[in-house]
Design a protein around this motif. Sequence first.
Motif, PDB file in Angstrom:
ATOM      1  N   UNK A 168       0.852  -1.185   0.000  1.00  0.00           N
ATOM      2  CA  UNK A 168       0.000   0.000   0.000  1.00  0.00           C
ATOM      3  C   UNK A 168       0.889   1.236   0.000  1.00  0.00           C
ATOM      4  N   UNK A 169       0.275   2.381  -0.268  1.00  0.00           N
ATOM      5  CA  UNK A 169       1.004   3.645  -0.209  1.00  0.00           C
ATOM      6  C   UNK A 169       0.958   4.187   1.212  1.00  0.00           C
ATOM      7  N   UNK A 170       2.090   4.739   1.660  1.00  0.00           N
ATOM      8  CA  UNK A 170       2.119   5.426   2.946  1.00  0.00           C
ATOM      9  C   UNK A 170       3.006   6.650   2.784  1.00  0.00           C
ATOM     10  N   UNK A 171       3.062   7.446   3.835  1.00  0.00           N
ATOM     11  CA  UNK A 171       3.919   8.638   3.795  1.00  0.00           C
ATOM     12  C   UNK A 171       5.261   8.290   4.430  1.00  0.00           C
ATOM     13  N   UNK A 172       6.334   8.446   3.674  1.00  0.00           N
ATOM     14  CA  UNK A 172       7.659   8.210   4.254  1.00  0.00           C
ATOM     15  C   UNK A 172       8.295   9.563   4.549  1.00  0.00           C
ATOM     16  N   UNK A 173       8.928   9.644   5.735  1.00  0.00           N
ATOM     17  CA  UNK A 173       9.538  10.935   6.076  1.00  0.00           C
ATOM     18  C   UNK A 173      10.931  10.746   6.664  1.00  0.00           C
ATOM     19  N   UNK A 174      11.720  11.787   6.485  1.00  0.00           N
ATOM     20  CA  UNK A 174      13.084  11.846   6.979  1.00  0.00           C
ATOM     21  C   UNK A 174      13.013  12.239   8.456  1.00  0.00           C
ATOM     22  N   UNK A 195       3.535  21.080   6.715  1.00  0.00           N
ATOM     23  CA  UNK A 195       4.807  20.368   6.872  1.00  0.00           C
ATOM     24  C   UNK A 195       5.666  20.526   5.623  1.00  0.00           C
ATOM     25  N   UNK A 196       5.033  20.402   4.444  1.00  0.00           N
ATOM     26  CA  UNK A 196       5.782  20.534   3.199  1.00  0.00           C
ATOM     27  C   UNK A 196       6.423  21.910   3.117  1.00  0.00           C
ATOM     28  N   UNK A 197       5.675  22.927   3.568  1.00  0.00           N
ATOM     29  CA  UNK A 197       6.209  24.283   3.539  1.00  0.00           C
ATOM     30  C   UNK A 197       7.375  24.424   4.519  1.00  0.00           C
ATOM     31  N   UNK A 198       7.159  23.914   5.737  1.00  0.00           N
ATOM     32  CA  UNK A 198       8.181  24.068   6.772  1.00  0.00           C
ATOM     33  C   UNK A 198       9.462  23.309   6.423  1.00  0.00           C
ATOM     34  N   UNK A 199       9.311  22.194   5.700  1.00  0.00           N
ATOM     35  CA  UNK A 199      10.471  21.346   5.412  1.00  0.00           C
ATOM     36  C   UNK A 199      11.201  21.766   4.144  1.00  0.00           C
ATOM     37  N   UNK A 200      10.619  22.717   3.392  1.00  0.00           N
ATOM     38  CA  UNK A 200      11.265  23.150   2.157  1.00  0.00           C
ATOM     39  C   UNK A 200      12.381  24.139   2.467  1.00  0.00           C
ATOM     40  N   UNK A 201      13.580  23.785   2.031  1.00  0.00           N
ATOM     41  CA  UNK A 201      14.709  24.681   2.228  1.00  0.00           C
ATOM     42  C   UNK A 201      15.328  24.971   0.871  1.00  0.00           C
ATOM     43  N   UNK A 277      17.001  15.021  -1.190  1.00  0.00           N
ATOM     44  CA  UNK A 277      16.505  16.171  -1.940  1.00  0.00           C
ATOM     45  C   UNK A 277      15.063  16.485  -1.562  1.00  0.00           C
ATOM     46  N   UNK A 278      14.448  15.602  -0.795  1.00  0.00           N
ATOM     47  CA  UNK A 278      13.088  15.829  -0.321  1.00  0.00           C
ATOM     48  C   UNK A 278      12.977  15.236   1.072  1.00  0.00           C
ATOM     49  N   UNK A 279      12.104  15.854   1.899  1.00  0.00           N
ATOM     50  CA  UNK A 279      11.980  15.384   3.270  1.00  0.00           C
ATOM     51  C   UNK A 279      10.865  14.357   3.421  1.00  0.00           C
TER      52      UNK A 279
END
Lengths: 430, 340
Positions: A168-174, A195-201, A277-279
């Motif tokens: 199944x699909x899940x969310x993977x995070x650093x 979260x996507x906004x906060x983690x974008x550097x 390259x992505x969180x």
Amino acid sequence: MPSRWLFRITALIAATLLAACSGGSGFQEADAPPADETGGETAAGGETAGGETGAEGGQTLQLWGAASSPAEDAALQAIVDQYSEETGNTVELVFQPEYDTTLQTAFAGGQPPDVFYVGDLRLPDLAEAGVLAPAEGMIDDPDDFYPSLVEAMSYDGTWYAPPKDFSTLALEYDVAALSEAGIEPPTTWEELAAAAEALTTEDRVGLVLGAEYPRWGAFMFQNGGAVTDEEFTEMTVNSPEVTEAFEYLQGLYEQGYAATATELDAGWPGEAFGQGKAAMTIEGNWMVGFMRDTFPDVEWAAAPLPEGPAGPGTFAFTVGYGVAANAANPDASWDLVNYLVGPEAMLEYTSQFPVMPSRQSIADDWLEANEGLDPFLEGADYAHAFQFVPGFQDAVDTLNDGIQGVAAGNREIDQVLSSTEQAGQGVLGG
Amino acid sequence: MNAVRRRLQTSEAIAGWAFVTPVLIGLVVFLIVPILMALWISFRDWNGFTPPGQSTFVGVDNYRALLLEQGVKRFDFALAIRNNLYYVLGVVPTQTAIAFLLAVVVNQKFLRGKSFFRTAYYFPSITSSIAISLIFIFLFQRTGAINFLLNPILASDNMNWLENANGVFHNLFSVFGVTTPPTFLAENSVMGLTLWQWISGPSVTMYAIMILATWTTLGTLMLVFLAGLQGIPNEVDEATMVDGATAWQRFRHVTLPMMKPTLFFVLTIGLIGTWQVFDQIFAISAGGPQKTTLTPAYLVYREGFRGSSMGTATAVAFILFIIIIVLTLIQRRVVNPDEV
């Protein structure tokens, strides 16, 4: 003189052709029905005579699979060897590159393997063509399988291929990136966007997400939308629910909080995620083996996909074992399938690899061997299959191309949805 | 006397047939029968799984869906034709011109390291196209070598080559401020594609694939031109020199006319090859982004093996066949290789 030669050669070719052609099609048309009949006879005979033609051993069976990693191939080979040893049947396991094409040609040539992988996306095509034998009554304890998986492996009310495992699909995070930013794994759309906004550097995006239906579809489900109704009778893709889901995702890409793998110079989202390259990314169970092999030093974890306004939603991808309708040895073939999807063999295989067992009774044992992967398993309760009806591929391609355009920002959502609707209506309504 | 001659002729005929039979059988079994079989399938609804004899006859339905009926099949086919047309128009003249130039250069009698250059130019042609495609994927990445070279020149910031569906002509129009189509281009459509879509030009991704294709085929074509150039007798050249012709005159009035049959050959195989482009598309873009690298040959694969619609696939193949034949005949008229 040359023209006479030309005439003679043409005449010869034509004559040979006519002979070859009539011979060819004659063979097929005359041959095919008897082949079916004998298939039916052995099947019927098998039922009455039972053990005589059945799994008493000494049969040679061919099992075709799609090659994955060498370790997984070796594990299946070990299980197959075990079966051969126990029963005295000889099973030849062949991993085919370009699997779907090879299998299709084998069927068309009238020499299919006895047992073979059937993917959920491909099943309707094979079932519609009548090349699969029904699984009803051939498998022990069929109620143990997840009902949604059995449904994905059925067509027109008939169950064909017992599912071997699923993802199944899940969310993977650093893990490090999230704790640095001081946030918890997101559980809703709002939290995911935040979260996507906060983690974008500067040199990292928050979320790497493939621009294709098997990813974006999950967001459609989370907002109560879908491409078609459940019976595949009409298109429902051009709806406010889907539009809203697409607008939500488009916003993430537009603001630079989400990106596709190509934009990050990676072959697929998992690679971009592993390279840092992505969180966050949204992928399936295959991430576990990939990260272990390729990026063993990255500390990551999985969480269930964030819930949308209409609740949770994800995809389940499954593969089953099919038996050819005209298999030379139906009883021995089903015996092999029954062994492969039996609790012991299934647990032995799935506990080494992050794919999940399709039998509910061994879910706990699997979790014990695969700690931390419960978000994937949890998805089984509310997952949808990636599956339509034969001929629907054109519509899926149209939708995928539209999704690419929406993510790239050069296509309008309503135009994409209406062209997908039209493409699908041609298949469903036609 | 006559009887002897007749007997001789008969035995010659027998020997002749004996010699050509093996090749003839090969041609019939592996070429002609499959072609006729494909033609037969194009009039049937065959899913590609069951034996073809069990398929149903549907008349010209497959062709009608591709050419006349409004729907996704015709739309995709029109897109494929458009994409491939730009591909052919871009690749064929470029590869022919450059290959000819290279052949003239390496044909120089006094060129040093001649065989080195010949080998080097030919090298891409003997390398697997899939391997080359993979190398090109690396080169054309956002942080790849191509962008590294182009960024200072174009003052651009890491252009996205391999997932860029914007038409090159559309991009060009937008330089002049035309971003939305004029009404008559947006409202009139041919085969489901608006005129504005027809004049998009190749997408940036397709353009990258065109560069790749030109580069790989150059060597083979150069070799053909080289063979043609070496077939020109030295005496002719020398005679014109004696007559006082300049180098340009010799090239324009001697070399070029004598190369006409070779030129026709190169243009023809170029045309056929480019209308059948498949492997680079398969390896690099799979028809994407947004169907802008979809070609008829790729459509055949997609319809036949992913869409389980062999009837449509073979119909596409036959329309492609007709396109190639017609274009080759037209080209023969234009180049006229027999008249030297």
